[in-house]
Design a protein around this motif. Structure first.
Motif, PDB file in Angstrom:
ATOM      1  N   GLU A 244      48.713  45.388 -10.692  1.00  0.00           N
ATOM      2  CA  GLU A 244      49.377  44.133 -10.333  1.00  0.00           C
ATOM      3  C   GLU A 244      49.122  43.850  -8.857  1.00  0.00           C
ATOM      4  O   GLU A 244      49.398  44.704  -8.012  1.00  0.00           O
ATOM      5  CB  GLU A 244      50.872  44.250 -10.596  1.00  0.00           C
ATOM      6  N   PHE A 245      48.580  42.684  -8.597  1.00  0.00           N
ATOM      7  CA  PHE A 245      48.354  42.255  -7.210  1.00  0.00           C
ATOM      8  C   PHE A 245      49.523  41.354  -6.824  1.00  0.00           C
ATOM      9  O   PHE A 245      49.869  40.435  -7.571  1.00  0.00           O
ATOM     10  CB  PHE A 245      47.045  41.482  -7.093  1.00  0.00           C
ATOM     11  N   ILE A 246      50.121  41.622  -5.688  1.00  0.00           N
ATOM     12  CA  ILE A 246      51.211  40.764  -5.211  1.00  0.00           C
ATOM     13  C   ILE A 246      50.778  40.130  -3.887  1.00  0.00           C
ATOM     14  O   ILE A 246      50.469  40.846  -2.920  1.00  0.00           O
ATOM     15  CB  ILE A 246      52.531  41.552  -5.025  1.00  0.00           C
ATOM     16  N   ALA A 247      50.727  38.814  -3.876  1.00  0.00           N
ATOM     17  CA  ALA A 247      50.269  38.088  -2.682  1.00  0.00           C
ATOM     18  C   ALA A 247      51.388  38.034  -1.646  1.00  0.00           C
ATOM     19  O   ALA A 247      52.546  38.323  -1.943  1.00  0.00           O
ATOM     20  CB  ALA A 247      49.844  36.676  -3.073  1.00  0.00           C
ATOM     21  N   MET A 248      51.040  37.648  -0.427  1.00  0.00           N
ATOM     22  CA  MET A 248      52.046  37.588   0.642  1.00  0.00           C
ATOM     23  C   MET A 248      53.202  36.667   0.280  1.00  0.00           C
ATOM     24  O   MET A 248      54.348  36.908   0.623  1.00  0.00           O
ATOM     25  CB  MET A 248      51.404  37.095   1.937  1.00  0.00           C
ATOM     26  N   GLY A 249      52.894  35.601  -0.459  1.00  0.00           N
ATOM     27  CA  GLY A 249      53.941  34.657  -0.864  1.00  0.00           C
ATOM     28  C   GLY A 249      54.736  35.117  -2.069  1.00  0.00           C
ATOM     29  O   GLY A 249      55.603  34.406  -2.547  1.00  0.00           O
ATOM     30  N   GLY A 250      54.399  36.287  -2.621  1.00  0.00           N
ATOM     31  CA  GLY A 250      55.151  36.828  -3.761  1.00  0.00           C
ATOM     32  C   GLY A 250      54.518  36.533  -5.118  1.00  0.00           C
ATOM     33  O   GLY A 250      54.964  37.047  -6.145  1.00  0.00           O
ATOM     34  N   GLN A 251      53.457  35.685  -5.154  1.00  0.00           N
ATOM     35  CA  GLN A 251      52.806  35.411  -6.439  1.00  0.00           C
ATOM     36  C   GLN A 251      52.197  36.697  -6.984  1.00  0.00           C
ATOM     37  O   GLN A 251      51.677  37.520  -6.207  1.00  0.00           O
ATOM     38  CB  GLN A 251      51.677  34.367  -6.297  1.00  0.00           C
ATOM     39  N   LYS A 252      52.214  36.832  -8.320  1.00  0.00           N
ATOM     40  CA  LYS A 252      51.731  38.074  -8.931  1.00  0.00           C
ATOM     41  C   LYS A 252      50.580  37.793  -9.889  1.00  0.00           C
ATOM     42  O   LYS A 252      50.591  36.788 -10.596  1.00  0.00           O
ATOM     43  CB  LYS A 252      52.860  38.748  -9.712  1.00  0.00           C
ATOM     44  N   LEU A 253      49.630  38.698  -9.881  1.00  0.00           N
ATOM     45  CA  LEU A 253      48.522  38.613 -10.832  1.00  0.00           C
ATOM     46  C   LEU A 253      48.366  39.990 -11.451  1.00  0.00           C
ATOM     47  O   LEU A 253      48.206  40.988 -10.734  1.00  0.00           O
ATOM     48  CB  LEU A 253      47.232  38.220 -10.099  1.00  0.00           C
ATOM     49  N   ARG A 254      48.433  40.040 -12.790  1.00  0.00           N
ATOM     50  CA  ARG A 254      48.384  41.344 -13.467  1.00  0.00           C
ATOM     51  C   ARG A 254      47.095  41.449 -14.274  1.00  0.00           C
ATOM     52  O   ARG A 254      46.726  40.520 -14.996  1.00  0.00           O
ATOM     53  CB  ARG A 254      49.596  41.447 -14.392  1.00  0.00           C
ATOM     54  N   ALA A 255      46.414  42.570 -14.118  1.00  0.00           N
ATOM     55  CA  ALA A 255      45.198  42.813 -14.910  1.00  0.00           C
ATOM     56  C   ALA A 255      45.410  44.098 -15.702  1.00  0.00           C
ATOM     57  O   ALA A 255      45.751  45.131 -15.121  1.00  0.00           O
ATOM     58  CB  ALA A 255      43.989  42.955 -13.986  1.00  0.00           C
ATOM     59  N   ASP A 256      45.227  44.004 -17.024  1.00  0.00           N
ATOM     60  CA  ASP A 256      45.412  45.196 -17.853  1.00  0.00           C
ATOM     61  C   ASP A 256      44.239  46.145 -17.674  1.00  0.00           C
ATOM     62  O   ASP A 256      43.095  45.723 -17.508  1.00  0.00           O
ATOM     63  CB  ASP A 256      45.531  44.804 -19.327  1.00  0.00           C
ATOM     64  N   LEU A 257      44.545  47.442 -17.705  1.00  0.00           N
ATOM     65  CA  LEU A 257      43.495  48.462 -17.654  1.00  0.00           C
ATOM     66  C   LEU A 257      43.298  48.979 -19.078  1.00  0.00           C
ATOM     67  O   LEU A 257      44.257  48.989 -19.863  1.00  0.00           O
ATOM     68  CB  LEU A 257      43.929  49.624 -16.756  1.00  0.00           C
ATOM     69  N   PRO A 258      42.087  49.421 -19.407  1.00  0.00           N
ATOM     70  CA  PRO A 258      41.879  49.936 -20.764  1.00  0.00           C
ATOM     71  C   PRO A 258      42.802  51.123 -21.026  1.00  0.00           C
ATOM     72  O   PRO A 258      42.904  52.024 -20.192  1.00  0.00           O
ATOM     73  CB  PRO A 258      40.412  50.379 -20.768  1.00  0.00           C
ATOM     74  N   ARG A 259      43.507  51.126 -22.134  1.00  0.00           N
ATOM     75  CA  ARG A 259      44.432  52.205 -22.496  1.00  0.00           C
ATOM     76  C   ARG A 259      43.677  53.136 -23.436  1.00  0.00           C
ATOM     77  O   ARG A 259      43.478  52.843 -24.600  1.00  0.00           O
ATOM     78  CB  ARG A 259      45.612  51.545 -23.193  1.00  0.00           C
ATOM     79  N   ARG A 260      43.164  54.205 -22.921  1.00  0.00           N
ATOM     80  CA  ARG A 260      42.420  55.133 -23.768  1.00  0.00           C
ATOM     81  C   ARG A 260      42.519  56.526 -23.168  1.00  0.00           C
ATOM     82  O   ARG A 260      43.056  56.684 -22.062  1.00  0.00           O
ATOM     83  CB  ARG A 260      40.961  54.699 -23.891  1.00  0.00           C
ATOM     84  N   ASP A 261      41.999  57.507 -23.883  1.00  0.00           N
ATOM     85  CA  ASP A 261      42.081  58.901 -23.435  1.00  0.00           C
ATOM     86  C   ASP A 261      41.572  59.085 -22.011  1.00  0.00           C
ATOM     87  O   ASP A 261      42.201  59.717 -21.185  1.00  0.00           O
ATOM     88  CB  ASP A 261      41.238  59.784 -24.360  1.00  0.00           C
TER      89      ASP A 261
END
Ligand SMILES: Cc1cc2nc3c(=O)[nH]c(=O)nc-3n(C[C@H](O)[C@H](O)[C@H](O)COP(=O)(O)OP(=O)(O)OC[C@H]3O[C@@H](n4cnc5c(N)ncnc54)[C@H](O)[C@@H]3O)c2cc1C
Length: 291
Positions: free
Chosen positions: A76-93
């Motif tokens: 999750e990236f949180i910008a200085m203004g508080g906006q959030k951007l979430r990128a899923d990571l591959p869920r695997r072994d």
């Protein structure tokens, strides 16, 4: 003076991995490490999934999965203004995990020892010279060793690189603080990269009860970043922080620096002038995806 095929300065991930592979290949291998392991280190503790094939080769992947760690499924990236951007990571072994460096580095160093490398802890390298037999003479306090090849895996302020005038020119001066703090409730299985006016913060759970908290700024801004973290995470005033030191740089010479092979495993710095005379100095360190 004892003579080795290869002497590796630094027992972090780069040095231990190099030592294990050298020892397995039948080379008489020495590791000289300044600290006594296990020890923590300023780091985000996140293991890039590209490391799994190396860890499998070292026969450590299963052991690491069986030790306390965080399994990370998003950034999750949180910008200085508080906006959030979430990128899923591959869920695997073989996905992204986080492991405290006291645990991770210790397993690697012990692996090198198990496969035959001689490990000397609390052994700080202070001088390097060529011997008449064209070996390297490596001095620690009150003792010296000889080796045909020396590997400088002693981190960002590498003594080996400095002694051989191989440090790259400084670019931007950054300072980092790191702490393991109580894991906030509902933090989730995410890495947070939070941008702030004074720098940035990285956060990742490393087990069921602790959060790795990193702050990266400049010498003038680092204390206000710490104040921000104390407020944000309601930290006690006596919270202990690990700090990485500013680079102590000497001027570089005309040596050409080559980055070779995979960026996330190692960087080799080759002294071309020595190589032309058939001698090689390699300074190897695990490249940081984030530093
Ligand atoms: C704030 C921050 C966050 C980071 N987060 C991540 C992350 O999440 N994931 C990631 O993959 N990377 C991360 N990194 C980068 C990572 O920490 C480095 O890439 C990694 O530690 C480099 O490993 P190394 O083995 O080359 O060197 P190091 O881990 O620095 O090991 C060098 C070793 O050499 C020893 N040494 C030093 N001088 C001497 C001497 N003179 N004699 C003997 N021994 C000596 C030291 O004690 C040390 O054990 C981060 C870095 C920072 C600063």
């Amino acid at each position: 003076m004892e003579t080795f095929d290869v002497a590796i300065v630094g027992g972090g991930p780069a040095g231990s991995t190099c030592a294990a592979f050298c020892a397995e290949a039948g080379l008489r291998t020495l590791v000289l490490e300044r600290e006594k392991f296990p020890r923590e280190k300023v780091c985000g503790d996140c293991i890039n999934p590209a490391s799994w094939p190396v860890l499998e080769k070292l026969e450590l992947a299963e052991q690491i999965r069986n030790r306390p760690h965080g399994v990370l499924d998003a950034v999750e990236f949180i910008a200085m203004g508080g906006q959030k951007l979430r990128a899923d990571l591959p869920r695997r072994d073989n996905g992204m995990i986080s492991v405290k460096r006291s645990l991770f580095d210790h397993l690697l160093l012990e692996r090198a020892r198990t496969v035959g490398a001689e490990i000397r802890e609390e052994a700080t390298v202070i001088a390097l010279d060529r011997t008449a037999a064209k070996n390297w003479k490596i001095d620690i306090v009150r003792e010296a060793f000889a080796a045909r090849i020396i590997v400088g895996a002693d981190g960002r302020n590498s003594t080996v690189a400095r002694l051989r005038n191989l440090l790259p020119r400084p670019e931007r001066e950054r300072v980092a603080l790191q702490a393991h703090i109580p894991l906030p409730r509902d933090f989730g299985d995410r890495i947070v990269l939070q941008f702030l006016p004074e720098g940035y913060s990285g956060q990742a759970p490393v087990n069921d009860s602790e959060l790795n908290l990193c702050l990266v700024g400049t010498p003038p801004t680092i204390s206000s970043l710490r104040n921000w973290a104390e407020r944000e995470f309601k930290l006690a005033a006596e919270q202990a922080w690990r700090k990485n030191h500013s680079r102590r740089r000497s001027p570089t010479c005309n040596t050409r620096i080559h980055s070779c092979s995979s960026r996330d495993v190692s960087r080799a710095i080759v002294d071309q002038s020595n190589r032309a005379r058939g001698r090689l100095i390699a300074a190897v360190r695990v490249a940081a995806p984030t530093s």
